[in-house]
Design a protein around this motif. Structure first.
Motif, PDB file in Angstrom:
ATOM      1  N   PRO A 170      69.741  37.395   3.224  1.00 46.12           N
ATOM      2  CA  PRO A 170      70.020  36.483   4.482  1.00 46.12           C
ATOM      3  C   PRO A 170      70.899  35.458   4.376  1.00 46.12           C
ATOM      4  O   PRO A 170      71.496  35.166   3.422  1.00 46.12           O
ATOM      5  CB  PRO A 170      68.477  35.882   4.397  1.00 46.12           C
ATOM      6  N   THR A 171      71.529  35.126   5.504  1.00 45.52           N
ATOM      7  CA  THR A 171      72.697  34.282   5.626  1.00 45.52           C
ATOM      8  C   THR A 171      72.431  33.219   6.681  1.00 45.52           C
ATOM      9  O   THR A 171      71.448  33.339   7.523  1.00 45.52           O
ATOM     10  CB  THR A 171      73.887  34.704   6.102  1.00 45.52           C
ATOM     11  N   PHE A 172      72.962  31.943   6.716  1.00 44.85           N
ATOM     12  CA  PHE A 172      72.789  31.081   7.711  1.00 44.85           C
ATOM     13  C   PHE A 172      73.872  31.075   8.825  1.00 44.85           C
ATOM     14  O   PHE A 172      74.999  31.522   8.377  1.00 44.85           O
ATOM     15  CB  PHE A 172      72.873  29.587   7.122  1.00 44.85           C
ATOM     16  N   PRO A 173      73.378  31.535   9.996  1.00 44.48           N
ATOM     17  CA  PRO A 173      74.300  31.654  11.045  1.00 44.48           C
ATOM     18  C   PRO A 173      75.206  30.198  11.314  1.00 44.48           C
ATOM     19  O   PRO A 173      74.857  29.171  10.883  1.00 44.48           O
ATOM     20  CB  PRO A 173      73.311  31.697  12.412  1.00 44.48           C
ATOM     21  N   ALA A 174      76.254  30.549  11.964  1.00 48.14           N
ATOM     22  CA  ALA A 174      77.325  29.620  12.436  1.00 48.14           C
ATOM     23  C   ALA A 174      76.450  28.497  13.226  1.00 48.14           C
ATOM     24  O   ALA A 174      75.802  28.893  14.005  1.00 48.14           O
ATOM     25  CB  ALA A 174      78.661  30.033  13.020  1.00 48.14           C
ATOM     26  N   ILE A 175      77.089  27.390  13.248  1.00 45.71           N
ATOM     27  CA  ILE A 175      76.577  26.178  14.026  1.00 45.71           C
ATOM     28  C   ILE A 175      76.872  26.278  15.339  1.00 45.71           C
ATOM     29  O   ILE A 175      78.176  26.194  15.605  1.00 45.71           O
ATOM     30  CB  ILE A 175      76.792  25.029  13.321  1.00 45.71           C
ATOM     31  N   PRO A 176      76.297  26.360  16.347  1.00 51.14           N
ATOM     32  CA  PRO A 176      76.545  26.267  17.900  1.00 51.14           C
ATOM     33  C   PRO A 176      77.054  25.204  18.399  1.00 51.14           C
ATOM     34  O   PRO A 176      76.963  24.058  17.512  1.00 51.14           O
ATOM     35  CB  PRO A 176      75.369  26.855  18.601  1.00 51.14           C
ATOM     36  N   GLU A 177      78.108  25.148  19.298  1.00 51.42           N
ATOM     37  CA  GLU A 177      78.586  23.779  19.823  1.00 51.42           C
ATOM     38  C   GLU A 177      77.502  23.016  19.997  1.00 51.42           C
ATOM     39  O   GLU A 177      76.329  23.192  20.646  1.00 51.42           O
ATOM     40  CB  GLU A 177      79.245  24.121  21.002  1.00 51.42           C
ATOM     41  N   HIS A 178      77.597  21.482  19.785  1.00 57.18           N
ATOM     42  CA  HIS A 178      76.681  20.616  19.569  1.00 57.18           C
ATOM     43  C   HIS A 178      75.483  20.735  18.848  1.00 57.18           C
ATOM     44  O   HIS A 178      74.469  20.148  19.058  1.00 57.18           O
ATOM     45  CB  HIS A 178      76.064  20.278  21.199  1.00 57.18           C
TER      46      HIS A 178
END
Length: 162
Positions: free
Chosen positions: A138-146
């Motif tokens: 498992p990985t952490f997904p990229a932070i979306p805008e805002h």
């Protein structure tokens, strides 16, 4: 003159009704429960804010921040989704009430806290597709805008516990 107190009472009742519908921050709160489930269950859920759980799980998240979601389970393909933050119907009524009663200050508080927004979907159900070997790490997904950073999320979570 006899009708003046009745009219005043009616005006006050209307004002109180608008005030009750007004401030979304107090009525709705700045957080919302989001449920994440998968078929089959037991998938690791990683959110862009650093939160992690196993399906099925329910998390309390800030309404104003979108969140990217990853589901990972060995033997199944990695699944990615996003929970959007958008002005909801209840939040729009709260903002309208604030503009009538509280003016720009009340509307500004709701906009800043995110109380006028809803997380959508608030129930995320994912059908996992079989794949060998599948998602094993498992990985952490990229932070979306805002979106909220893991550090900000941890700080807000610590404040809520106090």
């Amino acid at each position: 003159m006899h009708h003046l107190p009745q009219r005043l009472a009616l005006a006050l009742a209307v004002l109180m009704t608008l005030a009750g519908a007004g401030c979304a921050t107090f009525v709705r709160g700045s957080t919302q429960a989001v449920t994440i489930d998968s078929l089959p269950g037991g998938a690791t859920v990683s959110l862009s804010n650093g939160e992690r759980c196993a399906t099925p799980c329910t998390l309390k998240l800030k309404r104003k921040h979108p969140v990217a979601v990853e589901l990972c389970k060995p033997g199944y393909r990695q699944a990615l989704a996003q929970v959007r933050s958008e002005v909801g119907r209840g939040g729009a009524f709260g903002l309208a009430g604030n503009m009538l009663v509280g003016g720009l200050i009340g509307a500004g508080v709701d906009a800043a806290s995110g109380a006028a927004k809803d997380l959508n979907p608030n129930v995320l159900a994912v059908l996992l597709l079989e794949e060998a070997p599948g998602c094993t790490v498992p990985t952490f997904p990229a932070i979306p805008e805002h979106g909220q950073t893991p550090e900000d999320y941890a700080r807000d979570k610590a404040k809520q516990k106090k």
